[in-house]
Design an enzyme around this catalytic site. Sequence first.
Site, short mmCIF file in Angstrom:
data_model
loop_
_atom_site.label_atom_id
_atom_site.label_comp_id
_atom_site.label_asym_id
_atom_site.label_seq_id
_atom_site.Cartn_x
_atom_site.Cartn_y
_atom_site.Cartn_z
N ASN A 27 10.22 4.86 -4.77
CA ASN A 27 9.01 4.88 -4.39
C ASN A 27 8.35 6.00 -3.73
O ASN A 27 8.97 6.38 -2.59
CB ASN A 27 8.65 3.64 -3.68
CG ASN A 27 7.06 3.48 -3.36
OD1 ASN A 27 6.31 3.33 -4.18
ND2 ASN A 27 6.77 3.89 -2.00
N GLU A 28 7.50 6.79 -4.09
CA GLU A 28 6.80 7.81 -3.22
C GLU A 28 7.85 8.62 -2.44
O GLU A 28 7.60 9.08 -1.45
CB GLU A 28 5.74 7.23 -2.19
CG GLU A 28 4.80 6.52 -3.02
CD GLU A 28 3.49 6.31 -1.88
OE1 GLU A 28 3.51 6.17 -0.88
OE2 GLU A 28 2.26 6.07 -2.58
N ASN B 89 6.58 1.28 -0.13
CA ASN B 89 7.45 1.76 1.28
C ASN B 89 8.54 0.84 1.43
O ASN B 89 9.67 1.22 1.88
CB ASN B 89 6.84 1.99 2.06
CG ASN B 89 5.55 3.08 2.01
OD1 ASN B 89 5.48 4.04 1.14
ND2 ASN B 89 4.47 3.09 2.89
N TYR C 129 -5.40 6.35 -3.70
CA TYR C 129 -6.03 5.36 -3.12
C TYR C 129 -7.73 5.98 -2.87
O TYR C 129 -7.61 7.25 -2.48
CB TYR C 129 -5.78 4.79 -1.79
CG TYR C 129 -4.55 4.06 -1.91
CD1 TYR C 129 -4.61 2.53 -2.50
CD2 TYR C 129 -3.22 4.53 -1.95
CE1 TYR C 129 -3.43 1.74 -2.77
CE2 TYR C 129 -1.91 3.60 -2.39
CZ TYR C 129 -2.13 2.34 -2.72
OH TYR C 129 -1.01 1.52 -2.94
N GLU D 206 0.16 2.73 -8.50
CA GLU D 206 -0.68 2.36 -7.07
C GLU D 206 -2.26 2.79 -7.35
O GLU D 206 -2.30 4.24 -7.35
CB GLU D 206 0.04 2.78 -6.16
CG GLU D 206 1.24 1.81 -5.59
CD GLU D 206 1.99 2.16 -4.39
OE1 GLU D 206 1.15 2.36 -3.17
OE2 GLU D 206 3.18 2.08 -4.23
O1 AHR Z 1 0.26 -0.10 -1.32
C1 AHR Z 1 0.55 0.17 0.23
C2 AHR Z 1 1.51 1.19 0.25
O2 AHR Z 1 0.64 2.49 -0.21
C3 AHR Z 1 2.69 1.34 -0.35
O3 AHR Z 1 3.85 0.62 0.04
C4 AHR Z 1 2.84 2.69 -0.62
O4 AHR Z 1 4.02 3.05 -1.72
C5 AHR Z 1 1.60 3.50 -0.57
O5 AHR Z 1 1.71 4.60 0.25
#
Ligand code: AHR
Length: 511
Positions: free
Chosen positions: A180-181, A80, A252, A299
């Site tokens: 990113n994202e 982020n 995650y 990630e």
């Molecule tokens: O890794 C933590 C955060 O998770 C990163 O900054 C972002 O890309 C994701 O949401």
Amino acid sequence: MSNTGNTESATAQITIDPAFTVGPVRRRTFGSFVEHLGRCVYTGIFEPGHPSADEDGFRTDVLELTRELGVSTIRYPGGNFVSGYRWEDGVGPVEKRPVRLDLAWHTTDPNHVGVDEFAKWTVKAGVEPMMAVNLGTRGTQEALDLLEYCNIDGGTAFSDQRRANGAETGYGIKMWCLGNEMDGPWQIGHKNALEYGRLAADTARGMRMIEPDLELVACGSSSPGMDTFGEWERVVLTETYDLVDLVSAHQYFEDFGDLQEHLSAGHKMDQFIRDTVAHIDHVKSVKKSSKQVNISFDEWNVWHGSRAESKVPSGKDWPVAPVLLEDRYTVADAVVVGDLLITLLRNTDRVHSASLAQLVNVIAPIMTEPGGRAWKQTSFHPFALTSRHAAGTVLKVALESPSLNAGKIENFDALSAVATFDAETGEAVVFAVNRSVTDALTLDAAVAGLGNVRVVEAVTYANKDPYWQATADDSTSVLPTENPSAKLDGGRLTAELPAVSWSMIRLAVDA
Ligand code: AHR
């Protein structure tokens, strides 16, 4: 398998035969991630004044652990963070660099570390840099400027600026993330798929004009739970298919109190990979393209994101390098990490790169005390052992396993396994996780296809208390230990896998 705590263990079967392969073991599967977030950079990799700091301010204790972990590619500088980052702030004389607010994590960045320091650190750590450009608040021009700064040897404004800053030759950075994202509403400069796809295509086109053989990563989905997952990939890849090599996937996993469900993480990741592959190949087929875009799973990890550790500062509080996302991992979390790595390897035909998020302090296998010790979390062990011993080719293992149910997740395999075979060294390695929280599992592997083999090493990571966590004071009382049950008999390898465990069995193939 019914999660009942049966004393007689069920059996799961695999076949290990070098004739049946998935693809190469890719070193890039063992990548990680350094973001300007919390204490990952400041007091993580970089802490001038620390007793172990070298002449550049890098902690050599962290460098040693990084090498021991066996990471390959390191993604930088976010995350982020990158979506609000001006890379120019981080180059030139340190005392002249501006102090900036980082909106993504509500912190202050002194810019003592930037592109040049990171590049220097990657050489010391023996890793490959993977750079992300800001496509949130910035655009194509700034990405091109950064590429020129990093990779052109000299004779242009930005490359000469780098030389003046101490780096005579370019860094030759091959892998670049186009933002990113960008699918996430939390992202600074968040865009819809068409807006992002067009910007990513323009940026990729320009970057390839500077260096045609870069490996470019378009943003895919931030998680399979995004409402836009699938449609995002379709639209973005429709715009960028011929210009990029990889599309990213992020995922995650959190333990919300149902450990059995937590242990289904590898199964969920497998599904996400399969679905992402389907979305990529849909665009490939519509475009009648012979080119193959693959996945950069850049990630992944266990992240207990809803806990207090992930609460970002607010209001007038803009700290420098605060304690943030410093999750403490259990043995069970480490088993999940081992399973996720098994899953990435199992999909090596389509996952060409991956990054454990992150490396130090922030949801990380390596922890540090400012001014003090560096130590290993539980998740360090399965990662380091897999990175060290997985080599050669990933084999298809034709797995037959009892199944489990947990919460809404039905019928997932109790055994997660992958095998690798290195024809040069004659070593085959089995990595296996028993996902059951209650029952041991017997691994029964048909290994006759390998020829004459012997067990070189069999280790298991498990604990009576799966919630045990390492600390700075005690990071060694629960370590992977020898698994004496691993036996060979008439072309079959058997081993007992305790509930909630990760194991590695190395076999030497006699010539
Ligand atoms: O890794 C933590 C955060 O998770 C990163 O900054 C972002 O890309 C994701 O949401």
